[in-house]
Design a protein around this motif. Structure first.
Motif, PDB file in Angstrom:
ATOM      1  N   ARG A  96       0.896  -1.259   0.022  1.00  0.00           N
ATOM      2  CA  ARG A  96      -0.051  -0.116   0.000  1.00  0.00           C
ATOM      3  C   ARG A  96       0.884   1.333   0.090  1.00  0.00           C
ATOM      4  NH1 ARG A  96      -2.733  -0.928   4.407  1.00  0.00           N
ATOM      5  NH2 ARG A  96      -1.498   0.312   5.646  1.00  0.00           N
ATOM      6  N   THR A  97       1.909   1.174   0.848  1.00  0.00           N
ATOM      7  CA  THR A  97       2.867   2.323   0.697  1.00  0.00           C
ATOM      8  C   THR A  97       3.559   2.528  -0.756  1.00  0.00           C
ATOM      9  OG1 THR A  97       3.110   2.197   3.178  1.00  0.00           O
ATOM     10  CG2 THR A  97       4.629   3.818   2.085  1.00  0.00           C
ATOM     11  N   ASN A 100       1.099   3.857  -3.306  1.00  0.00           N
ATOM     12  CA  ASN A 100       0.707   5.168  -3.044  1.00  0.00           C
ATOM     13  C   ASN A 100       1.536   6.180  -2.618  1.00  0.00           C
ATOM     14  OD1 ASN A 100      -1.856   4.246  -3.275  1.00  0.00           O
ATOM     15  ND2 ASN A 100      -2.370   4.046  -0.781  1.00  0.00           N
ATOM     16  N   ASP A 105      -2.956   9.541   1.300  1.00  0.00           N
ATOM     17  CA  ASP A 105      -3.936   8.392   1.898  1.00  0.00           C
ATOM     18  C   ASP A 105      -4.868   9.080   3.012  1.00  0.00           C
ATOM     19  OD1 ASP A 105      -2.107   9.071   3.849  1.00  0.00           O
ATOM     20  OD2 ASP A 105      -1.324   6.729   3.948  1.00  0.00           O
ATOM     21  N   GLU A 106      -5.233  10.252   3.095  1.00  0.00           N
ATOM     22  CA  GLU A 106      -6.021  10.826   4.279  1.00  0.00           C
ATOM     23  C   GLU A 106      -7.527  10.132   3.870  1.00  0.00           C
ATOM     24  OE1 GLU A 106      -5.579  12.809   6.354  1.00  0.00           O
ATOM     25  OE2 GLU A 106      -3.211  12.764   5.724  1.00  0.00           O
ATOM     26  N   GLN A 107      -7.776   9.820   2.875  1.00  0.00           N
ATOM     27  CA  GLN A 107      -9.268   8.881   2.559  1.00  0.00           C
ATOM     28  C   GLN A 107      -8.990   7.420   3.027  1.00  0.00           C
ATOM     29  OE1 GLN A 107     -11.644  10.730   1.806  1.00  0.00           O
ATOM     30  NE2 GLN A 107     -10.346  12.478   1.554  1.00  0.00           N
ATOM     31  N   ASP A 108      -7.828   6.925   3.399  1.00  0.00           N
ATOM     32  CA  ASP A 108      -7.713   5.366   3.815  1.00  0.00           C
ATOM     33  C   ASP A 108      -7.872   5.500   5.616  1.00  0.00           C
ATOM     34  OD1 ASP A 108      -7.235   3.026   4.558  1.00  0.00           O
ATOM     35  OD2 ASP A 108      -5.471   2.815   3.132  1.00  0.00           O
ATOM     36  N   ALA A 110      -7.773   3.101   7.775  1.00  0.00           N
ATOM     37  CA  ALA A 110      -6.951   2.267   8.201  1.00  0.00           C
ATOM     38  C   ALA A 110      -5.444   3.002   8.581  1.00  0.00           C
ATOM     39  CB  ALA A 110      -6.994   1.072   7.604  1.00  0.00           C
ATOM     40  N   ALA A 111      -4.995   3.796   7.374  1.00  0.00           N
ATOM     41  CA  ALA A 111      -3.686   4.276   7.117  1.00  0.00           C
ATOM     42  C   ALA A 111      -3.783   5.532   8.182  1.00  0.00           C
ATOM     43  CB  ALA A 111      -3.649   4.571   5.995  1.00  0.00           C
TER      44      ALA A 111
END
Length: 230
Positions: A96-97, A100, A105-108, A110-111
């Motif tokens: 994922r990192t 992206n 990733d502000e919409q994720d 979990a992150a």
């Protein structure tokens, strides 16, 4: 002579018709049949009696993890599953990192939840409120404030098409003179501003409007009129 031959033959045929008793053991012996019937009837015998069907179905199955060896096997299996789950989570986070990279990733959820909390959000809001600055509105600048003629306003104040003469022009070779003078301007808009700044549209001191329509160097007011109408 013939009679002596028949006597032995009759004796041989009588011997063939006599059934000899079965000796020894086998599936068809009386002893085996009696034993089998006794076992089926639950009356004992040399072997154990067969259990009833309901007794067989109610017997608990042995657990593969029972006993010391079974407990070790269960512990090893649980540890292997936990290790696999941890490795899969780390690999997923790495993918994922990497995928992206450079993308927010502000919409994720979990992150974001991994690195932020309610306290950190409150501190960030407080910091933003301290740096917040209200910009007071200013007045919109007026057109033509620099002293130059406003060609937009001029275009909207006219209605005659390009080439329709409204003003008289006197002189010789007006078209040739206009071509030489218009070549000095980077655009028709600049030529029109210069034309209006020097007495236009009534006067054409620099020879920019040879046909007397009030538009210098082929300047066209139609785009400005269309923008207002639309």
């Amino acid at each position: 002579m013939r009679f002596s031959i028949l006597i032995p033959a009759i004796g041989l045929m009588a011997a063939c018709n006599t059934v000899a008793p079965v000796q020894g053991t086998g599936f068809n012996t009386p002893t085996y049949q009696a034993q089998r019937e006794a076992e089926l009837a639950g009356q004992g015998g040399t072997g154990s009696p067969l259990p009833e069907p309901y007794e067989v179905s109610q017997q608990p199955l042995g657990s593969p993890t029972s006993g010391a060896d079974g407990a070790d096997l269960a512990t090893a299996t649980a540890a292997a599953l936990a290790s696999t789950s941890t490795q899969a989570t780390a690999a997923s986070a790495s993918v994922r990192t990497a995928s992206n990279s450079g993308i927010s990733d502000e919409q994720d959820f979990a992150a974001v939840s991994e690195r932020r909390s309610i306290e950190t959000d409150a501190a960030r809001i407080e910091q933003n409120s301290q740096t917040y600055e209200v910009v007071a509105p200013t007045a919109v600048p007026q057109r033509g404030a620099d002293g130059q003629p406003n060609i937009v306003q001029y275009a909207l104040s006219t209605s005659n098409p390009v080439g329709a003469q409204l003003y008289s022009r006197a002189g010789f070779n007006l078209q040739a003179k206009a071509q030489r003078n218009c070549a000095k301007f980077p655009s028709a808009d600049q030529a029109q501003i210069e034309f209006l700044s020097n007495g236009g549209p009534q006067k054409d001191r620099k020879g920019l409007d040879p046909d007397g329509d009030g538009y210098a160097c082929g300047w066209d007011p139609s785009p400005f009129r269309s923008a207002v109408n639309n």
